[in-house]
Design an enzyme around this catalytic site. Structure first.
Site, PDB file in Angstrom:
ATOM      1  N   GLU A  79     -15.532  -2.876   2.897  1.00 58.91           N
ATOM      2  CA  GLU A  79     -14.904  -1.886   2.723  1.00 58.91           C
ATOM      3  C   GLU A  79     -15.054  -1.152   1.261  1.00 58.91           C
ATOM      4  O   GLU A  79     -14.271  -0.404   0.805  1.00 58.91           O
ATOM      5  CB  GLU A  79     -13.293  -1.907   3.004  1.00 58.91           C
ATOM      6  CG  GLU A  79     -13.053  -2.169   4.389  1.00 58.91           C
ATOM      7  CD  GLU A  79     -11.834  -2.390   4.951  1.00 58.91           C
ATOM      8  OE1 GLU A  79     -10.906  -3.137   4.379  1.00 58.91           O
ATOM      9  OE2 GLU A  79     -11.226  -1.877   5.870  1.00 58.91           O
ATOM     10  N   TYR A 125      11.952   6.575  -5.470  1.00 63.93           N
ATOM     11  CA  TYR A 125      10.954   5.905  -5.869  1.00 63.93           C
ATOM     12  C   TYR A 125       9.748   6.082  -4.996  1.00 63.93           C
ATOM     13  O   TYR A 125       8.541   5.920  -5.617  1.00 63.93           O
ATOM     14  CB  TYR A 125      11.691   4.287  -5.893  1.00 63.93           C
ATOM     15  CG  TYR A 125      12.916   4.176  -6.231  1.00 63.93           C
ATOM     16  CD1 TYR A 125      12.928   4.311  -7.567  1.00 63.93           C
ATOM     17  CD2 TYR A 125      14.027   4.255  -5.349  1.00 63.93           C
ATOM     18  CE1 TYR A 125      14.446   4.196  -8.054  1.00 63.93           C
ATOM     19  CE2 TYR A 125      15.101   4.392  -5.875  1.00 63.93           C
ATOM     20  CZ  TYR A 125      15.522   4.308  -7.119  1.00 63.93           C
ATOM     21  OH  TYR A 125      16.707   4.275  -7.930  1.00 63.93           O
TER      22      TYR A 125
HETATM   23 ZN   LIG Z   1      -8.990  -2.428   6.017  1.00 63.17          ZN
END
Ligand SMILES: [Zn+2]
Length: 218
Positions: A79, A125
């Site tokens: 990735e 937040y």
């Molecule tokens: Zn992934």
């Protein structure tokens, strides 16, 4: 490579291993899923392919040049292109965290999400750390077409949610990217707890006030 750059790289390698183990031990990533990168002066570090974030060897973390070519360490995560796409368009990003964390991944599978902002403004937040979270349509793992979609969204967003997959979150440094990932995961959990319950979200005036007070740029 001069000694200063080398010591910075060694520090970042150690920090990636230490903080990745913490994420793994707290159940924010499982098995060999998830990958983490840190930008260096002349390239970046990325967790290796098929590595468990709980057991990284700092010396074997992949070192890539700016174009993503392996220079040292084990072969990088498949990735890697997700990270590179985000670095390409976000010069302010110093680190990127991609997890398959349970609650964020669960939200990524829901029907009827607003693709321009998958999680409503539930807490200040979340607004401060993530802002708006766009949804990236489903692509099979490794599909390089994802790169273009991420590039187009990451210009304006520090984080995106990959449909039926999980979040990709950038930050100014590794701690910042991890804290933002954790804030996203906790907010995803709150969002799921509130499904089908009448909910008060922050209104546009409250969001505008936060953007002004904290100089948020989403
Ligand atoms: Zn992934």
């Amino acid at each position: 490579m001069n000694a200063h750059i080398q010591s910075e790289e060694t520090r970042e390698r150690d920090k990636i291993a230490r903080l990745s183990r913490s994420l793994y031990e707290r159940g924010l990533t499982a098995g060999s899923s998830g990958n983490i990168s840190v930008r260096l002066a002349d390239g970046w570090l990325l967790t290796p392919t098929n590595s468990c974030l709980g057991e990284l060897d700092p010396a074997r973390i992949s070192r890539l040049d700016r174009e993503g070519n392996l220079q040292a360490g084990d072969p990088p995560s498949k990735e890697a292109f997700l990270h590179r796409s985000m670095y390409d368009v976000r010069p302010q990003a110093g680190a990127i965290v991609h997890l398959h964390s349970t609650h964020s991944a669960a939200v990524s599978c829901l029907c009827g999400l607003d693709p321009t902002n998958c999680i409503p403004p539930l807490t200040p937040y979340f607004i401060m750390k993530i802002g708006r979270l766009p949804l990236v349509p489903y692509h099979r793992p490794g599909d390089k077409a994802l790169a273009e979609v991420i590039r187009s969204l990451a210009v304006k967003h520090c984080a995106v949610l990959l449909a039926n997959h999980g979040p990709v979150v950038s930050g100014p440094d590794l701690e910042g990217a991890i804290y933002a990932s954790e804030e996203l995961e906790e907010t995803a959990k709150i969002f799921l707890l509130l499904q089908n319950r009448p909910t008060n979200c922050l209104n546009s005036d409250q969001i505008a006030e936060l953007k002004a007070a904290f100089k948020l740029d989403f």
